[in-house]
Design a protein around this motif. Sequence first.
Motif, PDB file in Angstrom:
ATOM      1  N   ARG A 190       0.841  -1.192   0.000  1.00  0.00           N
ATOM      2  CA  ARG A 190       0.000   0.000   0.000  1.00  0.00           C
ATOM      3  C   ARG A 190       0.876   1.242   0.000  1.00  0.00           C
ATOM      4  NH1 ARG A 190      -3.440  -2.138   4.231  1.00  0.00           N
ATOM      5  NH2 ARG A 190      -5.119  -3.223   3.180  1.00  0.00           N
ATOM      6  N   ARG A 191       0.421   2.248  -0.738  1.00  0.00           N
ATOM      7  CA  ARG A 191       1.165   3.496  -0.776  1.00  0.00           C
ATOM      8  C   ARG A 191       1.229   4.170   0.595  1.00  0.00           C
ATOM      9  NH1 ARG A 191       2.484   6.357  -5.495  1.00  0.00           N
ATOM     10  NH2 ARG A 191       2.346   4.900  -7.211  1.00  0.00           N
ATOM     11  N   SER A 192       0.226   3.882   1.405  1.00  0.00           N
ATOM     12  CA  SER A 192       0.191   4.533   2.713  1.00  0.00           C
ATOM     13  C   SER A 192       1.318   4.039   3.616  1.00  0.00           C
ATOM     14  CB  SER A 192      -1.149   4.273   3.381  1.00  0.00           C
ATOM     15  OG  SER A 192      -1.428   2.890   3.370  1.00  0.00           O
ATOM     16  N   LEU A 193       2.003   2.979   3.206  1.00  0.00           N
ATOM     17  CA  LEU A 193       3.094   2.450   4.022  1.00  0.00           C
ATOM     18  C   LEU A 193       4.434   3.072   3.663  1.00  0.00           C
ATOM     19  CD1 LEU A 193       2.300  -1.373   4.025  1.00  0.00           C
ATOM     20  CD2 LEU A 193       2.082   0.202   5.931  1.00  0.00           C
ATOM     21  N   TYR A 194       4.504   3.736   2.511  1.00  0.00           N
ATOM     22  CA  TYR A 194       5.792   4.257   2.062  1.00  0.00           C
ATOM     23  C   TYR A 194       6.366   5.190   3.112  1.00  0.00           C
ATOM     24  CZ  TYR A 194       4.658   2.795  -2.765  1.00  0.00           C
ATOM     25  OH  TYR A 194       4.334   2.103  -3.886  1.00  0.00           O
ATOM     26  N   LEU A 195       7.648   5.090   3.293  1.00  0.00           N
ATOM     27  CA  LEU A 195       8.311   5.925   4.283  1.00  0.00           C
ATOM     28  C   LEU A 195       9.576   6.519   3.659  1.00  0.00           C
ATOM     29  CD1 LEU A 195       7.253   6.316   7.136  1.00  0.00           C
ATOM     30  CD2 LEU A 195       8.922   4.695   7.950  1.00  0.00           C
ATOM     31  N   LEU A 225      10.338   1.234   3.799  1.00  0.00           N
ATOM     32  CA  LEU A 225       9.125   0.715   4.444  1.00  0.00           C
ATOM     33  C   LEU A 225       9.230   0.886   5.963  1.00  0.00           C
ATOM     34  CD1 LEU A 225       8.533  -2.670   2.579  1.00  0.00           C
ATOM     35  CD2 LEU A 225       7.080  -0.647   2.478  1.00  0.00           C
TER      36      LEU A 225
END
Lengths: 756, 641
Positions: A368-373, A440
């Motif tokens: 998920r893109r929301s996990l990118y860090l 991540l």
Amino acid sequence: MAANKEALALVVDIGVGMSQAAPGFDTPLQITSDILQMIVQRKMFQQSKDELALILYGADDTNNELADDDNYQNINVAFALAPANWHLFEEIQKIRPGNSPADLVDAVVVAADHLRRETEGKRGYAAKRILLFTNAATPFSDNNLQVIVDSLRQQDIIVDAIGPTWGQQDEGNEDAADGDDGHQNNQPGSPMQTNGHDQEESASARPTTNNHHQSPKKPLTPQQKTGIRVISDIVNTTEGSLFTFREALGILSVHQSKSVKPTATKYVMQLADLKLHICTYIQVKDNKPGIFRLKKVYARDPTTEIKVDRSRYTRDEQDEEIEKEELTDGFRYGTTFVPITKETLEDMKYQSEKCFSIIGFSDANMMRRSLYLGDTVYEVIAEPAYEEEAQTFTGLVQAMYETNSVAIVRKCFSERSSPELGFLRPHIAHDHICMYYVKLPFAEDVRGFDFDNLDAIKRNQPSEEQLKTIDNLITTMDLTHADQGGEEAFQPELISNPYIQRMFQSIARRAISPEEPLALTNTVMEMNDALIRSIAARSKRTIDEIHDQFVLRDTNRRQKITTGDALFGSNDISTKKARHEENGEETTIDSTSFEAQAAAKKKAALKTVGTVTPAEDFKILVEQGSPSFSDVCKQMCTLIIDLINNSHGDSLFDKALQCVQCLRETCLAKLEPKLFNDFETLLKRKAADVDGRKDFWKKIVDEKISLITSEECIESNVIPVEAKKFLEEETANEVMNNTSTVGDQDENEEDLFDLI
Amino acid sequence: MSLLDQNWGGSGGGDEDALDDNQQGRQILTSRDGTLMLIECASEMFESLANAMNTASSNSDDDDDRELTTGFQVVMRACQRFYQSKIISNDKDLSGIILYGTEKNKNAFDFNHIYILHELAQPSAERIIQLENLSKKDTFQKTYKDLFGSTQSKGYSLNEALWTCSNLFSNSPQRLTIKRVFIFTCNDQPHASNLTLERQAKQRAKDLNDVGIQVEVFPILTETRTTFDYKKFFQDVLMLSDDELELRNSQAPTGRLNELLKLVYSKEHKKRAYCTVPFSLGTASDGTPLQLSVSVFNMVRPCTKPSKIKLDMKTNMETKTVTKHYLPETAEILMPSDIQYGIDVSNRRVLFDGDEIKAIKKFSDPGFEILGFKNLSCLLPHHYVKPGHFIYPDEKYVEGSACLFNALLKKCLEKQMFILCQFTARRSTPPRLVALIPQAEEVNKKDPSDRIASNGFHVHYLPYADDIRTLPKNDVARVPDEQVDVFKNVIRNLKFKYRSDKFENPALQTLWRNIEAAALNKDKPEEFVDLTIPNEENQNEKVGSYITEIKQMFFPPDYVMGVTKRSSTKRKADSAATSSSTKRSKSDENVDVEAAARNNLLPKLTVPILKDYCKEKNLKATGTKKQDLIDAIEQYLSIAT
């Protein structure tokens, strides 16, 4: 790379023809001057090493190496080849039309000669160019043209020409012109594209921010036709380009920061027994131009850079300075301080080696893109020098691509840095094959917040009709093919950061006219005005339907906070007013800080309460009656809090206390007890805060500066007993429960407290 | 849910208003929890534990826990672990310990047999070491005696004990969002013989509940106290319904205690909005702005490492920094009003006031402004600049937000679209373009109460053109399908289901454990298993045969992978020469450099090679830059350029 700069001669026709334009329109010379200024600015902002020379022809005076009594007259080398600087910029601003015709071909010869002289024996020039600005209205002789062109080619000098029109194309038809000229812009070495960025299409497709009036189409004179033919000839032979003014402005209107040369960070990627040499390159990273770094300078003497002293003090009443040698590193463990020596610190660190190891593979859909860090997207390719490994790498990318997999990776930059977790996503285009690496989260980085299902509450379930309206909204506002030619609108690749644009513009404006206020334009909306308008027009009906079908009720809670904000939290309103009155013009200044207030103060004579003699300032301002009493009080309150906060130890407490007393007296006299009482309540709360200044509150208590009571002033709703209690009580949390002193203000106070 | 979790044991989070941020999105309030351990010291607490408890406590892998034979020790160990975990998860939270039934007393009211061991405060190493001494087999009896006296007493009043708790909470200098009392007792009816005391205790428990203090009981079963019936007394203290009572009585009494005994190294995050801002859809024809309100949350952020602080060597106390701005020449201290900001452009200093800098950064008020919708396929793999957020409707500012938000969410999910917005997070933060990616609720199929993802929009920051770099194309020959298939086998055999909670941060966990060990004077830190290091053996076992196949496909037989750094010139030399030595001979080097110079390839060589050559030939370069070396060599070989 040794050859990294260009030598560029700006050759400008300042003959009579260049200063003729229909009334209300800019002359070609004026537009030329604008373009030149933009070029020079850009070179300066990019800290470019490129060197520029300015050569004017048609000038009244003659200044060039080739000139003798008969030849090369009226050609003026106004600025000899050097990196762009403000002197050159001023020379451009000084350009005035000349009355003495000069020969275009002569000017080109002078320029070529100048470039040769100045670059001879020096190294590092990747290219030499002549940039010719003319409308070809002045007659010239093309006698030795062939010899001259040959000599230019021999010296590898490229000639570009910029003018109002180059004949064949219909200037008024922008689309056609853009289409035909597209290939010219594509030359990476063209003078205005020092960045080599793929901005070409965007630059011409976007309306320029400088809305120049272009000359209306005038029929070309026979002389111009000849001129254009000759110039085109020179340009083509030297493999240069022709630009119209419009194109040049379009390209230059977008500021670009200094370009960054891609540099590889090398790793050895490990997968089980396979070890492959790879390179990572930064693909996407927030661009913060280095030139924006602000230096703190002394306002009264801006050449002096202010030094910062950060010394350590004990955290007790003594407030003693501690020498560096007497400090040791440590950690906080609960309330315990754990001192740690340098050596132990090294031992405590997690030991890792540089690595890029694949832990395993996972389904790409899980990422998920929301996990990118992290703040960077890296491109990963095989190191080309290792052919076999590169092939293996390609095989892996293809297999991952076809199985829709990503690789989970442990990456560590060096022994000294902490390992990170990330993943590799394969990317294959017809001419490009690589992987993208994004960081991540670790388990500790994920916050497991939970939110209720929106459908759980009946009120939140939209009706069929409402859903249909939203469906319409999405259709009318669909940007997927909304741009010209069915292209995707607002492609990230084509939208410039409005802040970077505005900052460059502000620097330029301030540098050129330091006294003028800044023009704060360049919002994303402004830069894409046409598109936004067309979408807004299309969605108008649906927006109205949404307005009818969905009930949205503002609870006015925000309003309350804003009021509180205006009261003490920030003084932007008062500052704005002060400025407004002073300048007599609207400036959009938003400020919250002490600095801002102080800066405003400096400019506004005695329009605001200053730090030097605040009590006096305050009294004068109150007497003056402008700004309003409540505004002045607000200023005073902010100032008191600033004094307390900025005080080192209790050095400024006396001054602040004076101010409090002065404020109390004045509020009493003006029958405005509430203003003071609210403020004192706030002070007490701040004292209760851990980082608050309890000692200052102590002083207030010692001095018995109580709330204004109903005995002192009829307007007050605080009875003397309450006021006494207010001072006696601890500054602890009881204050929160003690609503009696605060009365109905309590809720607002709550918000206030939040704000400060 | 963990006992460390603030929301545990009640309708926590009801104080959401206080947690919420103000309009500017600045976080000001820190919310703290307070926990008091109220521990009975009856003689039964020093008996051997009941079998049920014993197995529970020794079940843990920790060897240390095996020495815990009495209820008192177990409780002390639980408190110790609770403190240790709190320091990591949220060291701002306050905790305290009160014993009742002791010989000595120590409390503000001189109540008998009530001893405040720890006032409500942040945990510290001293406290933890003390608790360790109170739980260890060889020290606990002596430490107990020294502190609380040798005998136990039944003459306590639970009412007074609870009143002491309540008093500690109300005297707390910090505002507490959650207040809890954990009672550890082996006595299911403490005041069986005194109805007045029993009534008072129940009334006090109710009062506590009324002021928002939650009470929880941890039963301790011993040799003589083998059962614990909530109905006798604690039903009324805990205010349990009959259903809840039944559930409690049927549960193993050890479950909750075991949770406390666990040592958890993880940071707790309080659910709090980063900011609550308007979401603007446009303006209706009558001029009303169409705005809903959304709360913005940070769902994924790097967990910060404990920061190094500077201590005063003499006292080992914390120090503070005082920043002063001064003039270099006169050392005069400057006030903020004396400071301007300068940018040097080509030797000219361009000046701005602080407020002008802010004004340049300010574009619009905080909030989302819609630009349109786009197909999710428009998001390319590299479209990312920084960690995003999550938005959820907020009804506090604008009622009806949730319905409109829900409608947008449903339709975006259905049509596979995202919302393109301009987002301004704070007043003087320039706007960024964001993609609002719809997220449907996802629930674990096996366990419907386990929510994997909540519904809402993910806020995904998009790069601007300025952020995207142009890199050269890497157009290499593709590998034929049959070879790709071998890689597919590797992938298939090393595939696992990635979950974001799978890997702990090795650097962070190591540091946490090391600090703890240093603070508590331990010889070695608690053990940590780093899962991010791939198990090479395991991997080879699974895919070794395919890897061998790949090696045979692409590499010459004697190829050694991932070792030597070879320049392209060397490679050519290698393929021609028979020598397998990695070290080049002197003569090779000369040939290389001179040949390269003749072919104008000097810039392609590395600096060390050029330097070596210069050294060998005794050439003096004018500087240390590469170009200087090249100049020197070219001059030496008299190659004109």
